[in-house]
Design a protein around this motif. Structure first.
Motif, PDB file in Angstrom:
ATOM      1  N   ALA A  36       0.788  -1.327   0.059  1.00 37.59           N
ATOM      2  CA  ALA A  36      -0.116  -0.029  -0.067  1.00 37.59           C
ATOM      3  C   ALA A  36       0.706   1.308   0.005  1.00 37.59           C
ATOM      4  O   ALA A  36       0.575   2.152  -0.595  1.00 37.59           O
ATOM      5  CB  ALA A  36      -0.964   0.036   1.287  1.00 37.59           C
ATOM      6  N   HIS A  37       2.040   1.446   0.688  1.00 34.12           N
ATOM      7  CA  HIS A  37       2.735   2.547   0.755  1.00 34.12           C
ATOM      8  C   HIS A  37       3.596   2.668  -0.768  1.00 34.12           C
ATOM      9  O   HIS A  37       3.552   4.079  -0.851  1.00 34.12           O
ATOM     10  CB  HIS A  37       3.859   2.102   2.081  1.00 34.12           C
ATOM     11  CG  HIS A  37       4.593   3.247   2.329  1.00 34.12           C
ATOM     12  ND1 HIS A  37       5.902   3.299   2.241  1.00 34.12           N
ATOM     13  CD2 HIS A  37       4.458   4.724   2.777  1.00 34.12           C
ATOM     14  CE1 HIS A  37       6.518   4.460   2.292  1.00 34.12           C
ATOM     15  NE2 HIS A  37       5.418   5.234   2.858  1.00 34.12           N
ATOM     16  N   ASN A  38       3.769   1.656  -1.269  1.00 36.95           N
ATOM     17  CA  ASN A  38       4.578   1.919  -2.485  1.00 36.95           C
ATOM     18  C   ASN A  38       3.577   2.453  -3.542  1.00 36.95           C
ATOM     19  O   ASN A  38       4.102   3.031  -4.469  1.00 36.95           O
ATOM     20  CB  ASN A  38       4.947   0.382  -3.001  1.00 36.95           C
ATOM     21  CG  ASN A  38       6.131  -0.254  -2.364  1.00 36.95           C
ATOM     22  OD1 ASN A  38       6.994   0.600  -1.614  1.00 36.95           O
ATOM     23  ND2 ASN A  38       6.222  -1.584  -2.426  1.00 36.95           N
ATOM     24  N   PHE A  48      -0.124  12.860   4.644  1.00 40.45           N
ATOM     25  CA  PHE A  48      -1.381  12.148   4.661  1.00 40.45           C
ATOM     26  C   PHE A  48      -1.199  10.795   4.172  1.00 40.45           C
ATOM     27  O   PHE A  48      -1.956   9.816   4.418  1.00 40.45           O
ATOM     28  CB  PHE A  48      -2.663  12.683   4.119  1.00 40.45           C
ATOM     29  CG  PHE A  48      -3.362  13.933   4.758  1.00 40.45           C
ATOM     30  CD1 PHE A  48      -3.735  14.072   5.963  1.00 40.45           C
ATOM     31  CD2 PHE A  48      -3.121  15.223   4.101  1.00 40.45           C
ATOM     32  CE1 PHE A  48      -3.928  14.946   6.656  1.00 40.45           C
ATOM     33  CE2 PHE A  48      -3.660  16.276   4.891  1.00 40.45           C
ATOM     34  CZ  PHE A  48      -3.981  16.279   5.857  1.00 40.45           C
ATOM     35  N   VAL A  49       0.063  10.439   3.885  1.00 44.25           N
ATOM     36  CA  VAL A  49       0.411   9.105   3.201  1.00 44.25           C
ATOM     37  C   VAL A  49       0.182   7.854   4.177  1.00 44.25           C
ATOM     38  O   VAL A  49      -0.468   7.244   4.085  1.00 44.25           O
ATOM     39  CB  VAL A  49       1.693   9.369   2.589  1.00 44.25           C
ATOM     40  CG1 VAL A  49       2.195   7.644   2.042  1.00 44.25           C
ATOM     41  CG2 VAL A  49       1.821   9.896   1.170  1.00 44.25           C
ATOM     42  N   GLU A  54      -2.871   3.033   5.710  1.00 43.00           N
ATOM     43  CA  GLU A  54      -3.808   2.377   6.705  1.00 43.00           C
ATOM     44  C   GLU A  54      -4.816   1.922   6.071  1.00 43.00           C
ATOM     45  O   GLU A  54      -5.375   0.915   6.378  1.00 43.00           O
ATOM     46  CB  GLU A  54      -3.825   3.254   8.049  1.00 43.00           C
ATOM     47  CG  GLU A  54      -4.384   2.175   9.103  1.00 43.00           C
ATOM     48  CD  GLU A  54      -4.274   2.900  10.590  1.00 43.00           C
ATOM     49  OE1 GLU A  54      -4.633   2.109  11.448  1.00 43.00           O
ATOM     50  OE2 GLU A  54      -3.515   3.853  10.737  1.00 43.00           O
ATOM     51  N   ARG A  55      -5.641   2.820   5.645  1.00 39.60           N
ATOM     52  CA  ARG A  55      -7.045   2.762   4.985  1.00 39.60           C
ATOM     53  C   ARG A  55      -7.044   1.721   4.219  1.00 39.60           C
ATOM     54  O   ARG A  55      -7.728   0.592   3.976  1.00 39.60           O
ATOM     55  CB  ARG A  55      -7.477   4.006   4.511  1.00 39.60           C
ATOM     56  CG  ARG A  55      -8.021   5.032   5.544  1.00 39.60           C
ATOM     57  CD  ARG A  55      -8.810   6.338   5.004  1.00 39.60           C
ATOM     58  NE  ARG A  55      -8.932   7.057   6.079  1.00 39.60           N
ATOM     59  CZ  ARG A  55      -9.689   8.215   5.920  1.00 39.60           C
ATOM     60  NH1 ARG A  55      -9.784   8.616   4.692  1.00 39.60           N
ATOM     61  NH2 ARG A  55     -10.072   8.779   7.024  1.00 39.60           N
ATOM     62  N   ALA A  59      -8.352  -2.239   4.286  1.00 40.94           N
ATOM     63  CA  ALA A  59      -9.453  -2.890   3.497  1.00 40.94           C
ATOM     64  C   ALA A  59      -8.920  -4.192   2.796  1.00 40.94           C
ATOM     65  O   ALA A  59      -9.661  -5.160   2.855  1.00 40.94           O
ATOM     66  CB  ALA A  59      -9.606  -1.788   2.066  1.00 40.94           C
ATOM     67  N   GLU A  60      -7.749  -4.132   2.630  1.00 33.02           N
ATOM     68  CA  GLU A  60      -7.312  -5.422   2.003  1.00 33.02           C
ATOM     69  C   GLU A  60      -7.095  -6.634   3.171  1.00 33.02           C
ATOM     70  O   GLU A  60      -7.543  -7.785   2.512  1.00 33.02           O
ATOM     71  CB  GLU A  60      -5.655  -5.441   1.464  1.00 33.02           C
ATOM     72  CG  GLU A  60      -4.906  -6.409   1.119  1.00 33.02           C
ATOM     73  CD  GLU A  60      -5.611  -6.942  -0.276  1.00 33.02           C
ATOM     74  OE1 GLU A  60      -5.660  -8.325  -0.570  1.00 33.02           O
ATOM     75  OE2 GLU A  60      -6.144  -6.041  -1.148  1.00 33.02           O
ATOM     76  N   LEU A  61      -6.898  -6.323   4.186  1.00 30.21           N
ATOM     77  CA  LEU A  61      -7.065  -7.123   5.125  1.00 30.21           C
ATOM     78  C   LEU A  61      -8.381  -7.587   5.611  1.00 30.21           C
ATOM     79  O   LEU A  61      -8.635  -8.877   5.917  1.00 30.21           O
ATOM     80  CB  LEU A  61      -6.318  -6.933   6.464  1.00 30.21           C
ATOM     81  CG  LEU A  61      -4.802  -6.459   6.586  1.00 30.21           C
ATOM     82  CD1 LEU A  61      -4.216  -5.820   7.601  1.00 30.21           C
ATOM     83  CD2 LEU A  61      -4.214  -7.988   6.365  1.00 30.21           C
ATOM     84  N   SER A  62      -9.349  -6.847   5.532  1.00 30.52           N
ATOM     85  CA  SER A  62     -10.719  -7.127   5.786  1.00 30.52           C
ATOM     86  C   SER A  62     -11.024  -8.178   4.569  1.00 30.52           C
ATOM     87  O   SER A  62     -11.971  -9.033   4.761  1.00 30.52           O
ATOM     88  CB  SER A  62     -11.767  -5.969   5.702  1.00 30.52           C
ATOM     89  OG  SER A  62     -11.104  -5.024   6.965  1.00 30.52           O
ATOM     90  N   ARG A  63     -10.894  -7.716   3.324  1.00 26.36           N
ATOM     91  CA  ARG A  63     -11.101  -8.701   2.427  1.00 26.36           C
ATOM     92  C   ARG A  63     -10.530  -9.982   2.484  1.00 26.36           C
ATOM     93  O   ARG A  63     -11.130 -11.153   2.153  1.00 26.36           O
ATOM     94  CB  ARG A  63     -10.620  -7.896   0.880  1.00 26.36           C
ATOM     95  CG  ARG A  63     -11.546  -7.198   0.261  1.00 26.36           C
ATOM     96  CD  ARG A  63     -11.235  -6.748  -1.197  1.00 26.36           C
ATOM     97  NE  ARG A  63      -9.840  -6.318  -1.514  1.00 26.36           N
ATOM     98  CZ  ARG A  63      -9.556  -4.901  -1.320  1.00 26.36           C
ATOM     99  NH1 ARG A  63     -10.487  -4.025  -0.958  1.00 26.36           N
ATOM    100  NH2 ARG A  63      -8.283  -4.514  -1.453  1.00 26.36           N
TER     101      ARG A  63
END
Length: 72
Positions: A36-38, A48-49, A54-55, A59-63
């Protein structure tokens, strides 16, 4: 107020998400956060990076978590 580096903030994201998703191995959480950071590598405004990372990672972890539930 002191300046906290972006790297330290990203490490805090890994810590928070590891605590929020205890069934996910920390290495997997860190890998998702790094991916996500990349995505924000070329962003010129860095303030705000960590929030966006984190958002996206959450979302990826929730999926991923919902996929694990369905596969078991």
């Amino acid at each position: 107020m002191g300046h906290v580096s972006e790297a330290a903030l990203i490490e805090q994201v890994v810590d928070r998400l590891s605590a929020a998703y205890p069934d996910a191995p920390r290495d997997d959480v860190a890998e998702i956060v790094v991916a996500a950071h990349n995505r924000f590598q070329h962003s010129t405004i860095r303030e705000f990076v960590p929030l966006f990372v984190e958002r996206r990672a959450r979302a990826e972890l929730s999926r991923s978590g919902s996929l694990l539930v369905w596969s078991s």
